[in-house]
Motif scaffolding. Structure first.
Motif, PDB file in Angstrom:
ATOM      1  N   SER A  11     133.154 105.742  36.886  1.00 40.36           N
ATOM      2  CA  SER A  11     133.449 106.918  36.081  1.00 40.36           C
ATOM      3  C   SER A  11     134.516 106.583  35.062  1.00 40.36           C
ATOM      4  CB  SER A  11     133.931 108.059  36.984  1.00 40.36           C
ATOM      5  OG  SER A  11     132.927 108.451  37.885  1.00 40.36           O
ATOM      6  N   ARG A  38     118.142 102.885  31.379  1.00 42.06           N
ATOM      7  CA  ARG A  38     118.940 103.929  32.023  1.00 42.06           C
ATOM      8  C   ARG A  38     118.101 105.192  32.183  1.00 42.06           C
ATOM      9  NH1 ARG A  38     123.266 105.255  27.116  1.00 42.06           N
ATOM     10  NH2 ARG A  38     121.787 106.341  25.730  1.00 42.06           N
ATOM     11  N   GLY A  40     119.055 109.217  32.738  1.00 42.28           N
ATOM     12  CA  GLY A  40     120.017 110.294  32.882  1.00 42.28           C
ATOM     13  C   GLY A  40     119.434 111.450  33.666  1.00 42.28           C
ATOM     14  N   PRO A  41     120.261 112.407  34.052  1.00 42.17           N
ATOM     15  CA  PRO A  41     119.790 113.565  34.824  1.00 42.17           C
ATOM     16  C   PRO A  41     118.689 114.317  34.075  1.00 42.17           C
ATOM     17  CG  PRO A  41     122.187 113.492  34.751  1.00 42.17           C
ATOM     18  CD  PRO A  41     121.701 112.454  33.792  1.00 42.17           C
ATOM     19  N   PRO A  88     129.679 111.078  26.715  1.00 39.89           N
ATOM     20  CA  PRO A  88     129.093 111.782  27.866  1.00 39.89           C
ATOM     21  C   PRO A  88     127.584 111.602  27.965  1.00 39.89           C
ATOM     22  CG  PRO A  88     130.747 113.150  26.821  1.00 39.89           C
ATOM     23  CD  PRO A  88     130.585 111.942  25.942  1.00 39.89           C
ATOM     24  N   THR A  91     125.948 108.976  30.256  1.00 43.12           N
ATOM     25  CA  THR A  91     125.898 109.163  31.707  1.00 43.12           C
ATOM     26  C   THR A  91     124.473 108.985  32.216  1.00 43.12           C
ATOM     27  OG1 THR A  91     127.791 110.657  31.746  1.00 43.12           O
ATOM     28  CG2 THR A  91     126.213 110.849  33.560  1.00 43.12           C
ATOM     29  N   GLN A 122     125.437 103.666  38.897  1.00 42.24           N
ATOM     30  CA  GLN A 122     125.771 104.943  38.264  1.00 42.24           C
ATOM     31  C   GLN A 122     126.908 104.752  37.272  1.00 42.24           C
ATOM     32  OE1 GLN A 122     124.389 108.208  38.733  1.00 42.24           O
ATOM     33  NE2 GLN A 122     125.682 108.617  36.935  1.00 42.24           N
ATOM     34  N   VAL A 123     126.714 105.314  36.075  1.00 45.44           N
ATOM     35  CA  VAL A 123     127.762 105.384  35.062  1.00 45.44           C
ATOM     36  C   VAL A 123     127.944 106.852  34.702  1.00 45.44           C
ATOM     37  CG1 VAL A 123     128.380 104.826  32.684  1.00 45.44           C
ATOM     38  CG2 VAL A 123     127.336 103.076  34.150  1.00 45.44           C
ATOM     39  N   THR A 124     129.168 107.321  34.835  1.00 45.86           N
ATOM     40  CA  THR A 124     129.474 108.715  34.528  1.00 45.86           C
ATOM     41  C   THR A 124     130.585 108.752  33.490  1.00 45.86           C
ATOM     42  OG1 THR A 124     128.862 109.396  36.767  1.00 45.86           O
ATOM     43  CG2 THR A 124     130.180 110.938  35.463  1.00 45.86           C
ATOM     44  N   SER A 126     132.926 111.300  31.319  1.00 47.24           N
ATOM     45  CA  SER A 126     133.387 112.683  31.223  1.00 47.24           C
ATOM     46  C   SER A 126     134.050 112.935  29.867  1.00 47.24           C
ATOM     47  CB  SER A 126     134.368 112.998  32.345  1.00 47.24           C
ATOM     48  OG  SER A 126     135.469 112.106  32.292  1.00 47.24           O
TER      49      SER A 126
END
Length: 127
Positions: A11, A38, A40-41, A88, A91, A122-124, A126
């Motif tokens: 993160s 990658r 993402g959500p 962001p 992510t 995982q890469v987050t 913020s």
């Protein structure tokens, strides 16, 4: 057989940096083109960057060009993805993938061109 293991995820705040590593065991990694993808959500898996077996001809998605750098150290059987100025929208779970084509300048961008995949990191980012 080739096993790929990603590391270096985590993160970070927007504007920060991370470096992902993709380490390989098994078949000679130096003969493989390696890509990063990658997911993402709620999104489909997308191409991020790739490098040929020779280390030349790096290719990048437009969304990361100028911020991300792919490189490889064949002596360590490792490919890196240096990610700077993270946003962001970066992510995601990041996957490395490898393929052996016999052409050391081959640098595929499509996921179906790769035969071996890591488990993801995982890469987050913020805001």
């Amino acid at each position: 057989q080739v096993q790929l293991v990603e590391s270096g995820g985590g993160s970070v705040q927007a504007g920060g940096s991370l470096r992902l590593s993709c380490a390989s065991s098994g078949r000679t990694f130096s003969s493989a083109a390696v890509g990063w993808f990658r997911q993402g959500p709620g999104k489909e898996r997308e191409f991020v960057a790739a490098v040929s077996a020779s280390g030349g001809n790096p290719r990048y998605a437009d969304s990361v060009k100028g911020r991300f750098t792919i490189s490889r150290d064949n002596a360590k059987n490792t490919v890196y993805l240096q990610m700077n100025s993270l946003k962001p929208e970066d992510t995601a779970v990041y996957y490395c993938a490898a393929t052996f084509s016999g052409d050391d300048s081959y640098t595929p961008r499509r996921h179906y061109e790769y035969n071996y995949w890591g488990q993801g990191a995982q890469v987050t980012v913020s805001s």
